[in-house]
Design an enzyme around this catalytic site. Sequence first.
Site, PDB file in Angstrom:
ATOM      1  N   GLU A 263       2.859  -3.861   6.532  1.00 29.76           N
ATOM      2  CA  GLU A 263       2.396  -3.214   4.376  1.00 29.76           C
ATOM      3  C   GLU A 263       0.703  -4.138   3.821  1.00 29.76           C
ATOM      4  O   GLU A 263       1.380  -3.798   2.875  1.00 29.76           O
ATOM      5  CB  GLU A 263       3.650  -2.928   3.731  1.00 29.76           C
ATOM      6  CG  GLU A 263       3.813  -1.843   3.278  1.00 29.76           C
ATOM      7  CD  GLU A 263       5.078  -1.858   2.742  1.00 29.76           C
ATOM      8  OE1 GLU A 263       5.839  -1.317   3.529  1.00 29.76           O
ATOM      9  OE2 GLU A 263       5.767  -3.005   2.345  1.00 29.76           O
ATOM     10  N   GLY A 265      -2.481  -3.826   2.117  1.00 32.10           N
ATOM     11  CA  GLY A 265      -3.227  -3.528   0.837  1.00 32.10           C
ATOM     12  C   GLY A 265      -4.091  -4.059   0.572  1.00 32.10           C
ATOM     13  O   GLY A 265      -5.961  -3.529   1.138  1.00 32.10           O
ATOM     14  N   ARG A 266      -4.490  -5.288   0.157  1.00 31.44           N
ATOM     15  CA  ARG A 266      -5.352  -5.866  -0.719  1.00 31.44           C
ATOM     16  C   ARG A 266      -5.873  -6.157   1.057  1.00 31.44           C
ATOM     17  O   ARG A 266      -7.541  -6.247   1.035  1.00 31.44           O
ATOM     18  CB  ARG A 266      -4.705  -7.469  -0.874  1.00 31.44           C
ATOM     19  CG  ARG A 266      -5.795  -7.767  -1.223  1.00 31.44           C
ATOM     20  CD  ARG A 266      -6.226  -9.483  -1.636  1.00 31.44           C
ATOM     21  NE  ARG A 266      -4.742  -9.623  -2.056  1.00 31.44           N
ATOM     22  CZ  ARG A 266      -3.777  -9.599  -4.148  1.00 31.44           C
ATOM     23  NH1 ARG A 266      -5.183  -9.051  -4.800  1.00 31.44           N
ATOM     24  NH2 ARG A 266      -3.067  -9.270  -4.317  1.00 31.44           N
ATOM     25  N   ARG A 303      -8.741  -7.766 -13.257  1.00 30.30           N
ATOM     26  CA  ARG A 303      -7.402  -8.852 -12.645  1.00 30.30           C
ATOM     27  C   ARG A 303      -8.256 -10.407 -13.395  1.00 30.30           C
ATOM     28  O   ARG A 303      -6.856 -11.142 -13.589  1.00 30.30           O
ATOM     29  CB  ARG A 303      -8.298  -9.060 -10.831  1.00 30.30           C
ATOM     30  CG  ARG A 303      -7.664  -7.373 -10.428  1.00 30.30           C
ATOM     31  CD  ARG A 303      -7.273  -7.423  -8.439  1.00 30.30           C
ATOM     32  NE  ARG A 303      -5.971  -8.326  -7.992  1.00 30.30           N
ATOM     33  CZ  ARG A 303      -6.887  -9.419  -7.899  1.00 30.30           C
ATOM     34  NH1 ARG A 303      -7.430 -10.187  -7.479  1.00 30.30           N
ATOM     35  NH2 ARG A 303      -6.064 -10.160  -7.083  1.00 30.30           N
ATOM     36  N   CYS A 334     -13.794  -3.942 -25.859  1.00 29.53           N
ATOM     37  CA  CYS A 334     -13.643  -5.245 -27.829  1.00 29.53           C
ATOM     38  C   CYS A 334     -12.070  -6.053 -27.137  1.00 29.53           C
ATOM     39  O   CYS A 334     -11.301  -6.031 -27.714  1.00 29.53           O
ATOM     40  CB  CYS A 334     -13.060  -3.705 -28.802  1.00 29.53           C
ATOM     41  SG  CYS A 334     -14.446  -3.405 -29.018  1.00 29.53           S
ATOM     42  N   GLU A 335     -12.931  -7.052 -26.311  1.00 26.63           N
ATOM     43  CA  GLU A 335     -11.678  -8.134 -26.003  1.00 26.63           C
ATOM     44  C   GLU A 335     -12.656  -9.534 -25.516  1.00 26.63           C
ATOM     45  O   GLU A 335     -13.749  -8.831 -24.691  1.00 26.63           O
ATOM     46  CB  GLU A 335     -10.952  -8.008 -25.029  1.00 26.63           C
ATOM     47  CG  GLU A 335     -10.232  -6.448 -24.266  1.00 26.63           C
ATOM     48  CD  GLU A 335      -8.599  -6.925 -25.316  1.00 26.63           C
ATOM     49  OE1 GLU A 335      -8.164  -8.033 -25.631  1.00 26.63           O
ATOM     50  OE2 GLU A 335      -7.619  -5.948 -26.390  1.00 26.63           O
ATOM     51  N   TYR A 362      -7.198  -2.801  -6.000  1.00 20.70           N
ATOM     52  CA  TYR A 362      -6.639  -3.859  -7.461  1.00 20.70           C
ATOM     53  C   TYR A 362      -7.472  -3.381  -8.223  1.00 20.70           C
ATOM     54  O   TYR A 362      -7.858  -4.344  -9.263  1.00 20.70           O
ATOM     55  CB  TYR A 362      -5.634  -4.701  -7.497  1.00 20.70           C
ATOM     56  CG  TYR A 362      -4.219  -4.322  -6.262  1.00 20.70           C
ATOM     57  CD1 TYR A 362      -3.019  -3.478  -6.249  1.00 20.70           C
ATOM     58  CD2 TYR A 362      -4.271  -5.314  -5.739  1.00 20.70           C
ATOM     59  CE1 TYR A 362      -2.306  -3.425  -5.470  1.00 20.70           C
ATOM     60  CE2 TYR A 362      -3.218  -5.355  -3.779  1.00 20.70           C
ATOM     61  CZ  TYR A 362      -2.484  -4.431  -4.097  1.00 20.70           C
ATOM     62  OH  TYR A 362      -1.618  -4.296  -2.962  1.00 20.70           O
TER      63      TYR A 362
HETATM   64  N1  LLP Z   1       4.282  -3.985   0.273  1.00 18.56           N
HETATM   65  C1  LLP Z   1       4.722  -3.463  -0.988  1.00 18.56           C
HETATM   66  C2  LLP Z   1       6.161  -2.841  -1.551  1.00 18.56           C
HETATM   67  C3  LLP Z   1       4.531  -4.184  -2.197  1.00 18.56           C
HETATM   68  O1  LLP Z   1       4.924  -4.077  -3.318  1.00 18.56           O
HETATM   69  C4  LLP Z   1       3.061  -4.401  -2.255  1.00 18.56           C
HETATM   70  C5  LLP Z   1       1.813  -5.003  -3.317  1.00 18.56           C
HETATM   71  C6  LLP Z   1       1.891  -4.233  -1.002  1.00 18.56           C
HETATM   72  C7  LLP Z   1       3.202  -3.775   0.835  1.00 18.56           C
HETATM   73  C8  LLP Z   1       0.910  -5.022  -0.430  1.00 18.56           C
HETATM   74  O2  LLP Z   1       0.788  -6.217  -0.959  1.00 18.56           O
HETATM   75  P1  LLP Z   1      -0.756  -6.998  -0.865  1.00 18.56           P
HETATM   76  O3  LLP Z   1      -1.317  -6.309   0.884  1.00 18.56           O
HETATM   77  O4  LLP Z   1      -2.009  -5.798  -1.290  1.00 18.56           O
HETATM   78  O5  LLP Z   1      -0.796  -7.992  -1.006  1.00 18.56           O
HETATM   79  N2  LLP Z   1      -1.414  -5.695  -8.596  1.00 18.56           N
HETATM   80  C9  LLP Z   1      -1.908  -7.318  -7.739  1.00 18.56           C
HETATM   81  C10 LLP Z   1      -1.346  -7.134  -6.555  1.00 18.56           C
HETATM   82  C11 LLP Z   1      -0.180  -6.610  -6.679  1.00 18.56           C
HETATM   83  C12 LLP Z   1       1.093  -6.446  -5.669  1.00 18.56           C
HETATM   84  C13 LLP Z   1       2.224  -5.440  -5.569  1.00 18.56           C
HETATM   85  N3  LLP Z   1       2.576  -4.574  -4.483  1.00 18.56           N
HETATM   86  C14 LLP Z   1      -3.358  -8.281  -7.704  1.00 18.56           C
HETATM   87  O6  LLP Z   1      -4.216  -7.254  -7.978  1.00 18.56           O
HETATM   88  O7  LLP Z   1      -3.909  -9.380  -7.483  1.00 18.56           O
END
Ligand code: LLP
Length: 414
Positions: A263, A265-266, A303, A334-335, A362
């Site tokens: 799964e 995302g990044r 981030r 303003c930070e 993100y």
């Molecule tokens: N699946 C689930 C259930 C998740 O909670 C997440 C991410 C992913 C997949 C995707 O993870 P990835 O492949 O993108 O690492 N905001 C943070 C990252 C939070 C991730 C939350 N869950 C950042 O900017 O690094």
Amino acid sequence: MARQYGTPLYVMSEDIIRKRIEDLKQAFDSTGVKYDINYAGKAFTNLAMCRIVASEGISLDVVSKGEMLTALKAGFPTEHICFHGNNKTPDELAFALEHQIGRIIVDSEDELEALNRLTTLKDCRANIMFRVSPGVEAHTHELIETGTEDSKFGLPYVQAREIILKTKKMPRLTVVGLHCHIGSQIVSDEPFVIAAEKMIDLYRLLQEDEIPLGELNLGGGFGIPYLHKDEAFDVIKYIPQMVLRIKGLCDHAGIDLPKLIVEPGRYIVAESGVTLYTVGTVKKIPGLRTYVSVDGGMNDNPRPALYGAEYEAYICNAKSSSIMETVTVSGRACENDILIDRVDLNRPEVGDTLMISNTGAYNYSMSSNYNRYPRPAVVLISGNMSGVIVKRETDDDLLRLDRIPKWLSGEQHV
Ligand code: LLP
């Protein structure tokens, strides 16, 4: 792009997004196993992104009604949507059932009971998976946190079997598999294998209990190199390695290899995106440092402030002859919203276009209107074409939701 669309601006490359998805497919195809890829929409989602993901024939992970609505509006096939979240509201669950979302990933016993009640009330069925927290400790990687025993996510490993067995008395719910997500920005296959080992033990026990499982989702978390010196998760190398070890674990447990799901995302979008800014001020503090302030900041990229995340930057219009200087890139909130603490740039000047790379994940999805700054636009480039996929917020957008209550409407400055 900066001249044509203005700054601050997110620019995403469709070609790179597709290349990343192709790499994942190639890595799995080389193993010959049954698999699926769920793009984790929380990293970056909108109608155009849903169209790209759908056209690649992969699935989509959503975590809210908003993300589900976006997918539905884009015409994303509902059977390929997986709905996550540790505290889905009754309204969201009902919405998912009405739209026959492909998989609901149950995160708690309370949610299981709510789904049982709702499916009975609506006289409908649902395919569910259970998110389990496999208790993988942080020592494998410092950012592995969401899969530890002490986590708000998933069924605690020690209670999982008992909770999942309750579905035997819930005929409207079909348990299709198990899910875990151990964390993010992971750069080796080892933590996934450690988690898989625990999940396979549970999977085997549940099969013995005659729960008809067929899928094992190992979550996202494949890391990317934010800086040139960073390690990354090499999918072409690690996925086949990981699959081989998981096959071995299944053989050892005496079970057939489940359909494997990841799964990311990044991995799919981070390197596909950059942010363009205009340099507004260059402040040299003798003996200390030079602050280069840009027309964005923690609003469009929280981030660095949240996670101490590091980035690289470039001056787009730099002349090759210009001298390099070590500077600090700061935002305009303003930070003390420092975007990059120290970076070597071709001596920046007011009016330059500064680019921060690897901001595709993100960033837009975590942006805010802090200080009442409008969110930037997102432009997609594809070959030599470009187009806006999310419009820049306007002054009207900033005021759109404000209302003056009756008792203040007549007030005037006295
Ligand atoms: N699946 C689930 C259930 C998740 O909670 C997440 C991410 C992913 C997949 C995707 O993870 P990835 O492949 O993108 O690492 N905001 C943070 C990252 C939070 C991730 C939350 N869950 C950042 O900017 O690094």
